[in-house]
Each structure stands twice: as C-alpha cells, then as structure tokens.
Scaffold this active site. Structure first.
Site, short mmCIF file in Angstrom:
data_model
loop_
_atom_site.label_atom_id
_atom_site.label_comp_id
_atom_site.label_asym_id
_atom_site.label_seq_id
_atom_site.Cartn_x
_atom_site.Cartn_y
_atom_site.Cartn_z
N GLY A 1 18.46 -8.71 55.54
CA GLY A 1 18.97 -7.86 56.61
C GLY A 1 20.07 -6.92 56.16
N SER B 1 17.91 -3.23 51.95
CA SER B 1 17.52 -2.79 50.61
C SER B 1 16.45 -1.69 50.70
CB SER B 1 17.01 -3.97 49.79
OG SER B 1 15.93 -4.61 50.43
N GLU C 1 9.44 5.00 55.94
CA GLU C 1 9.20 3.63 56.38
C GLU C 1 8.17 3.59 57.52
OE1 GLU C 1 11.90 -0.36 56.82
OE2 GLU C 1 12.58 1.39 55.75
N ASP D 1 19.96 2.18 59.47
CA ASP D 1 20.04 1.74 58.08
C ASP D 1 20.11 2.92 57.13
OD1 ASP D 1 19.72 -0.66 59.32
OD2 ASP D 1 17.75 -1.11 58.48
#
Length: 395
Positions: free
Chosen positions: A127, A130, A163, A175
């Site tokens: 979490g 990466s 992603e 993120d």
C-alpha cells in the site's frame, strides 16, 4: 539506504547493458496521513512522498528504435519497439511502463531509444504505491530526456491512465500525484477531483511515522470497495434529492444528513456520516501538522480508524488488533489502518524514544495472535521524483 539503492541499480545496469548509465532518477512511494475513501466524494486527502524509492539507471541509445528495461528485483528484461503501437503483455511489471509509453505516444510526442535498469526499496503490495512510482518515474524520465515539455500534472495523469488502460486498475489520482508533487517535510492537501492542492509543513520533531504491515490481504477488497461505493451513491442520491442546491458532497451538513436519514437507510447513513467527518478531519490534520500539534494529529488518526472500522466497515480482525494493542503502548499518540482496507498497513505516530519498544511489543503480540511476522517500515516525508547528480538531487 538511498546510496546503496543507487549503487545496486547502477551495477545492475552495467551487468545488463555492459556500459555505464548516463543519468539516475529516483521515484518515491507515498503514505496517506489521513483521508481514506473520500477521494471519490469531493473530499481532500493528505498524502506525502516518502524516503523509499524506485531507482532508475538510464542511458539514451544510438538505436532509436527500441527501449529495453531490466527489472533487477525480478531479474527480468523486456524490450519493445518505439515506433509500434503497444498493447498489454504477460509481464505485469512491463505493463505499467508500456501504459505510460502508450499514453505519451497517443499524444503525438516522439520518443527515441533507451536502456533502463531499475530497482526498488518500496515494498511491493504494502500500500505504499510502488506502481505509481514506476509509472510516474518512467514518465518523468521520458519528459526529461526527450524534452517533451509535459507539466507535473500531466505526468501524474499519464501514470493514472497507464494503470487504468494497461493494468486494469481503476485507481484514483492520489498515488501518482504524491509521487510527482511530493516535497520534503511537507504534506499535500489535495482535492482529487479538481487537483487543486496546497502544501502544509509536517512539523513532527520528536515523533516518528512508523508503518506496521499486517502482511494480510483479504480477498473481498474489490467487492467490499465496490459495495461501499454503492452505499455512498445511494446516500448521495437521497441527499441531492432533498437538497438539490448543494454543489459538492463535502458541503452537506450533518443536519442535512440527519434529515435524509430515513430515505437513505442506516447503512448509507453510516457511510456518509464517516465521509463527512473524515473530510473535516483532513483539514484539521493539515492544521495540526503545520502547528506541530502531534497530540491532536494522533487523536484524529484514532478517530479515522474507529470510523473506518465501525462506520465504513473496511477494517479486519488483524488491523483492529494491531491498532488496539498499539494504542495501549507508551509514547503512541495515534494509530489507524491506512489504505482501502481489509488488510495492508497501519500508520502509527510514536514518540521517538518509544519507537523501538513499541515495535518489539507489537511484533510479539501480533505473532502470538495470528502466527504472522509483521513487517516494519520507518518512513520520513521526502521529495517527489527527482534526478540524482553528484550527491545532490535535481528536482
């Protein structure tokens, strides 16, 4: 640790490509101090980049037709042709990179050949994002080496798109934004919808942020997340039917929530109550950090865990145990689960002089209760993606 990572990655490059890397880049992981599940409800989050990185050793090649990666931690290579249209492949880690390349290619930018070796100190699957570091690190490298003139915001959005399209994870923007925009000793208060953001000083002198990795991931994370989204959407529908003039979910008051309680039902009421409280906690936490009020920050962390466990119901037995036992230890100001839920890490605010004894105690208690060796990550708030040159960072 950073110097060793750079050394190891440079050696991996030399071994893979029989030449010296020309440039070194570092892309950090991230923590979220507070603000869970509010990113899809007009709320704020409070992330920060941390001092765990993916290091990229890079060389521009005369062969402008191919990009070759060597993933040191997997001991795997991957090559693709830069003039060809890309599509997802069986090597999962390569898809994060191909997705970035594809997004830049679709924008009409020209990219030449590269050799890249990379290695990481960001623990995978814990979490700490990466994946965002990998995506945005590569986007940053392409932007720097081929003078693409992309803004930082564009780099974060490219990482997110990669992603979505090549990995199949419909992640939010937090993120990627944290990895690109992070600043040492500062947290980012981010509106995930508009991408408006501001920095707050993280005044934590005398205190440490320590992550306890439960090393569990319950399989209902995806279904649980989707169900929570449905509960929230039902609540929002009832609120907007009653108060159509309100522009954003965060602008609903608790009085309005109470008025719509019967229409939305108890489950949706609990979910929306948690979200409205959490949105306010983020603003209070940013203020507490900037004022160095660690005690109040700890109180807010504790409230968030209680809300995630009891109102939003995304915790699990292991995390609840870990947080409960941690809060009983001397020197602990706050503890909560971090992330989407159903496993992962807790984030703990501990007085420096008590860190070692708390780690020792909780590790033993957790092992006795669940038979699992907990992992420990001590983190410091750090800069976003940067280039490393001659013992200094170029941001």
């Amino acid at each position: 640790m950073q110097e060793q990572l750079i050394k190891n990655t440079s050696e991996a490059f030399r071994s893979a490509f029989q030449s010296e890397p020309e440039r070194i880049f570092l892309a950090p992981g991230r923590i979220n101090i507070i603000g869970e599940h509010v990113d899809y409800s007009d709320g704020f989050v409070l992330p920060a980049a941390i001092d765990k990185h993916i290091c990229f050793a890079v060389k521009k090649t005369d062969d402008s037709g191919t990009c070759t990666f060597f993933a040191k931690d997997f001991n795997e290579s991957f090559t693709f042709k830069v003039k060809e249209k890309q599509s997802p492949v069986s090597q999962t880690w390569a898809n994060y990179l191909l997705g970035v390349f594809n997004a830049i290619q679709e924008s009409g930018k020209e990219i030449g050949g590269l050799q890249i070796a990379f290695s990481s100190t960001i623990p995978m699957g814990s979490g700490l994002s990466s994946s965002a570091a990998l995506e945005c690190g590569f986007a940053y490298i392409l932007n720097e080496i081929f003078n693409l003139n992309l803004t930082k915001k564009a780099l974060a959005l490219i990482g997110q798109k990669a992603e979505h399209t090549f990995v199949g994870v419909q992640c939010g923007i937090m993120d990627q934004f944290s990895s690109v925009f992070g600043k040492e000793h500062r947290v980012i208060m981010l509106d995930c919808h508009s991408l408006d953001h501001q920095y707050f000083e993280a005044n934590l002198d005398g205190y440490s942020l320590v992550l306890f990795d439960s090393c569990v991931k319950h399989t209902h994370l995806t279904s649980g997340y989707n169900n929570r989204r449905k509960d929230v959407d039902l609540g929002k529908k009832a609120l907007w039917e009653k108060f159509p003039a309100v522009q954003k979910f965060r602008d609903f008051s608790f009085e309005m929530l109470d008025e719509a309680r019967a229409e939305m039902g108890e489950t949706s009421y609990k979910r929306c109550f948690y979200l409205l409280k959490e949105i306010k906690r983020v603003e209070e936490a940013a203020q507490a950090l900037s004022e160095g009020n660690a005690e109040y920050l700890g109180k807010l962390l504790n409230e968030t865990h209680a809300g995630l466990s009891e109102e939003f119901e995304v915790s699990c037995e292991e995390l609840d145990f870990m947080v409960e036992k941690t809060l009983r230890q001397n020197g602990v100001l706050g503890a909560r689960m971090m992330g989407g839920g159903f496993g992962g890490c807790s984030i703990n605010l501990i007085k420096d002089e008590h860190v070692d004894e708390v780690i020792e105690t909780i590790t033993a208690l957790y092992k006795a209760a669940f038979g699992i060796e907990m992992k420990i990550y001590r983190v410091k708030i750090s800069d976003g993606i940067n280039e490393y040159k001659r013992n200094e960072l170029v941001i």
